[in-house]
Scaffold this motif. Structure first.
Motif, PDB file in Angstrom:
ATOM      1  N   LEU A 126       0.813  -1.221   0.000  1.00 28.56           N
ATOM      2  CA  LEU A 126       0.000   0.000   0.000  1.00 28.56           C
ATOM      3  C   LEU A 126       0.847   1.271   0.000  1.00 28.56           C
ATOM      4  N   SER A 127       1.960   1.259   0.703  1.00 31.13           N
ATOM      5  CA  SER A 127       2.782   2.467   0.813  1.00 31.13           C
ATOM      6  C   SER A 127       3.396   2.875  -0.520  1.00 31.13           C
ATOM      7  N   THR A 128       3.431   1.966  -1.488  1.00 29.02           N
ATOM      8  CA  THR A 128       4.032   2.268  -2.796  1.00 29.02           C
ATOM      9  C   THR A 128       3.033   2.843  -3.787  1.00 29.02           C
ATOM     10  N   LEU A 129       1.750   2.872  -3.414  1.00 36.43           N
ATOM     11  CA  LEU A 129       0.702   3.286  -4.341  1.00 36.43           C
ATOM     12  C   LEU A 129       0.159   4.675  -4.024  1.00 36.43           C
ATOM     13  N   GLU A 130      -0.344   5.328  -5.050  1.00 39.04           N
ATOM     14  CA  GLU A 130      -1.088   6.579  -4.893  1.00 39.04           C
ATOM     15  C   GLU A 130      -2.539   6.183  -4.632  1.00 39.04           C
ATOM     16  N   ILE A 131      -3.029   6.463  -3.410  1.00 35.83           N
ATOM     17  CA  ILE A 131      -4.374   6.074  -2.996  1.00 35.83           C
ATOM     18  C   ILE A 131      -5.061   7.282  -2.388  1.00 35.83           C
ATOM     19  N   TYR A 132      -6.318   7.505  -2.767  1.00 36.60           N
ATOM     20  CA  TYR A 132      -7.104   8.608  -2.209  1.00 36.60           C
ATOM     21  C   TYR A 132      -8.402   8.102  -1.627  1.00 36.60           C
ATOM     22  N   PRO A 133      -8.890   8.733  -0.545  1.00 34.26           N
ATOM     23  CA  PRO A 133      -8.167   9.720   0.237  1.00 34.26           C
ATOM     24  C   PRO A 133      -6.973   9.076   0.924  1.00 34.26           C
ATOM     25  N   GLU A 134      -5.938   9.860   1.148  1.00 31.38           N
ATOM     26  CA  GLU A 134      -4.682   9.342   1.676  1.00 31.38           C
ATOM     27  C   GLU A 134      -4.822   8.691   3.047  1.00 31.38           C
ATOM     28  N   VAL A 135      -5.808   9.104   3.835  1.00 22.51           N
ATOM     29  CA  VAL A 135      -5.978   8.556   5.189  1.00 22.51           C
ATOM     30  C   VAL A 135      -6.323   7.073   5.185  1.00 22.51           C
ATOM     31  N   ILE A 136      -6.770   6.544   4.068  1.00 22.63           N
ATOM     32  CA  ILE A 136      -7.144   5.125   4.071  1.00 22.63           C
ATOM     33  C   ILE A 136      -5.931   4.208   4.178  1.00 22.63           C
ATOM     34  N   LYS A 137      -4.771   4.672   3.729  1.00 29.63           N
ATOM     35  CA  LYS A 137      -3.569   3.842   3.903  1.00 29.63           C
ATOM     36  C   LYS A 137      -3.343   3.555   5.383  1.00 29.63           C
ATOM     37  N   ASP A 138      -3.382   4.590   6.206  1.00 27.51           N
ATOM     38  CA  ASP A 138      -3.179   4.426   7.640  1.00 27.51           C
ATOM     39  C   ASP A 138      -4.282   3.575   8.247  1.00 27.51           C
ATOM     40  N   MET A 139      -5.527   3.793   7.814  1.00 32.76           N
ATOM     41  CA  MET A 139      -6.650   3.018   8.330  1.00 32.76           C
ATOM     42  C   MET A 139      -6.445   1.537   8.032  1.00 32.76           C
ATOM     43  N   LEU A 140      -5.980   1.212   6.821  1.00 38.77           N
ATOM     44  CA  LEU A 140      -5.794  -0.184   6.431  1.00 38.77           C
ATOM     45  C   LEU A 140      -4.601  -0.833   7.141  1.00 38.77           C
ATOM     46  N   LEU A 141      -3.562  -0.057   7.357  1.00 37.19           N
ATOM     47  CA  LEU A 141      -2.363  -0.592   7.995  1.00 37.19           C
ATOM     48  C   LEU A 141      -2.504  -0.732   9.504  1.00 37.19           C
ATOM     49  N   HIS A 142      -3.365   0.079  10.105  1.00 30.49           N
ATOM     50  CA  HIS A 142      -3.539   0.074  11.567  1.00 30.49           C
ATOM     51  C   HIS A 142      -5.009  -0.130  11.909  1.00 30.49           C
ATOM     52  N   GLN A 143      -5.484  -1.320  11.659  1.00 31.39           N
ATOM     53  CA  GLN A 143      -6.882  -1.653  11.912  1.00 31.39           C
ATOM     54  C   GLN A 143      -7.237  -1.412  13.371  1.00 31.39           C
ATOM     55  N   SER A 144      -8.415  -0.851  13.582  1.00 32.30           N
ATOM     56  CA  SER A 144      -8.896  -0.575  14.935  1.00 32.30           C
ATOM     57  C   SER A 144     -10.274  -1.199  15.105  1.00 32.30           C
ATOM     58  N   ASN A 145     -10.623  -1.502  16.330  1.00 31.43           N
ATOM     59  CA  ASN A 145     -11.967  -2.015  16.609  1.00 31.43           C
ATOM     60  C   ASN A 145     -12.974  -0.890  16.787  1.00 31.43           C
ATOM     61  N   GLU A 146     -12.490   0.343  16.781  1.00 25.37           N
ATOM     62  CA  GLU A 146     -13.364   1.499  16.952  1.00 25.37           C
ATOM     63  C   GLU A 146     -13.532   2.225  15.626  1.00 25.37           C
ATOM     64  N   THR A 147     -14.696   2.813  15.438  1.00 25.22           N
ATOM     65  CA  THR A 147     -14.946   3.610  14.242  1.00 25.22           C
ATOM     66  C   THR A 147     -14.105   4.873  14.307  1.00 25.22           C
ATOM     67  N   GLN A 148     -13.390   5.150  13.233  1.00 27.05           N
ATOM     68  CA  GLN A 148     -12.557   6.338  13.162  1.00 27.05           C
ATOM     69  C   GLN A 148     -13.302   7.453  12.430  1.00 27.05           C
ATOM     70  N   HIS A 149     -12.908   8.683  12.728  1.00 24.21           N
ATOM     71  CA  HIS A 149     -13.406   9.839  12.004  1.00 24.21           C
ATOM     72  C   HIS A 149     -12.189  10.573  11.459  1.00 24.21           C
ATOM     73  N   SER A 150     -12.248  10.967  10.195  1.00 22.36           N
ATOM     74  CA  SER A 150     -11.126  11.707   9.615  1.00 22.36           C
ATOM     75  C   SER A 150     -11.644  12.801   8.693  1.00 22.36           C
ATOM     76  N   VAL A 151     -10.799  13.812   8.541  1.00 18.92           N
ATOM     77  CA  VAL A 151     -11.061  14.898   7.605  1.00 18.92           C
ATOM     78  C   VAL A 151      -9.867  14.946   6.655  1.00 18.92           C
ATOM     79  N   SER A 152     -10.148  14.870   5.361  1.00 15.55           N
ATOM     80  CA  SER A 152      -9.094  14.864   4.346  1.00 15.55           C
ATOM     81  C   SER A 152      -9.217  16.082   3.469  1.00 15.55           C
ATOM     82  N   LYS A 153      -8.090  16.715   3.232  1.00 19.10           N
ATOM     83  CA  LYS A 153      -8.050  17.844   2.292  1.00 19.10           C
ATOM     84  C   LYS A 153      -6.912  17.576   1.323  1.00 19.10           C
TER      85      LYS A 153
END
Length: 154
Positions: A126-153
Motif C-alpha cells: 500500500l505504501s508504494t501506491l497513490e491512494i485517495y483519500p490518503e488517510v485510508i492507507k493508515d486506516m488499512l495498515l492500523h486496523q482498529s476495533n473502533e470507528t474512526q473519524h477523519s477529515v481529508s483535504k
C-alpha cells in the motif's frame, strides 16, 4: 436518485465504501486512465440506508453479494476533481463475500465495462501506491476495533 448536489463548481457527495480484505490483500479500484487507486463503493440513493447502498453497489459493480460488517471510518473529504470542488461524506464499512469469493491475482474489470479496473493489492504494498483519500492507507495498515473519524483535504 443519488445523494449528490451540484452548485456552481461545488459538489456535495454522500458515498459508501467497501473495505474488503482477504488473504492479506485489500480490494482497490481505479478508472483505467487514472494513476491513483481508491476503495470501491458508490453513492447512496435517497431513502436507502448506507449499508443497503453498499450491498447494491457491490452487486452492480462486481455481481457479488456482500455481508456488510463494522463501520470502520467516517471520512469528510474535500478535494478538487476535474475543476469541481467536492465535499464528500464517506461511510467506510468492512465487508465480506456472502457466498463465493472474488479473490484473484491480477487486475480485472467489473460488470460496468472496462472503464474501472479492480485489483487485490497486498497490504504490504500500500505504501508504494497513490491512494485517495490518503488517510485510508493508515486506516488499512492500523486496523482498529473502533470507528474512526477523519477529515481529508487533498
Amino acid at each position: 436518485m443519488d445523494i449528490v448536489f451540484k452548485h456552481n463548481k461545488d459538489v456535495f457527495n454522500y458515498r459508501v465504501v467497501a473495505v474488503w480484505m482477504e488473504n492479506e490483500h485489500v480490494l482497490l479500484h481505479k478508472q483505467v486512465e487514472d494513476t491513483y487507486w481508491s476503495l470501491p463503493g458508490g453513492r447512496v440513493v435517497i431513502g436507502e440506508a448506507s449499508q443497503e447502498s453498499l450491498k447494491r453497489e457491490m452487486r452492480e459493480e462486481l455481481g457479488i453479494d456482500v455481508k456488510v460488517e463494522q463501520l470502520v471510518m467516517v471520512n469528510e473529504n474535500f478535494f478538487t476533481f476535474k475543476e469541481w470542488d467536492f465535499h464528500e461524506i464517506g461511510f467506510y464499512y468492512s465487508v465480506k463475500a456472502s457466498g463465493r469469493s472474488i479473490f484473484q491475482k491480477g487486475a480485472f474489470h467489473g460488470l460496468e465495462g472496462d472503464r474501472l479496473l479492480y485489483k487485490w493489492i497486498p497490504i504490504e504494498e500500500l505504501s508504494t501506491l497513490e491512494i485517495y483519500p490518503e488517510v485510508i492507507k493508515d486506516m488499512l495498515l492500523h486496523q482498529s476495533n473502533e470507528t474512526q473519524h477523519s477529515v481529508s483535504k487533498n
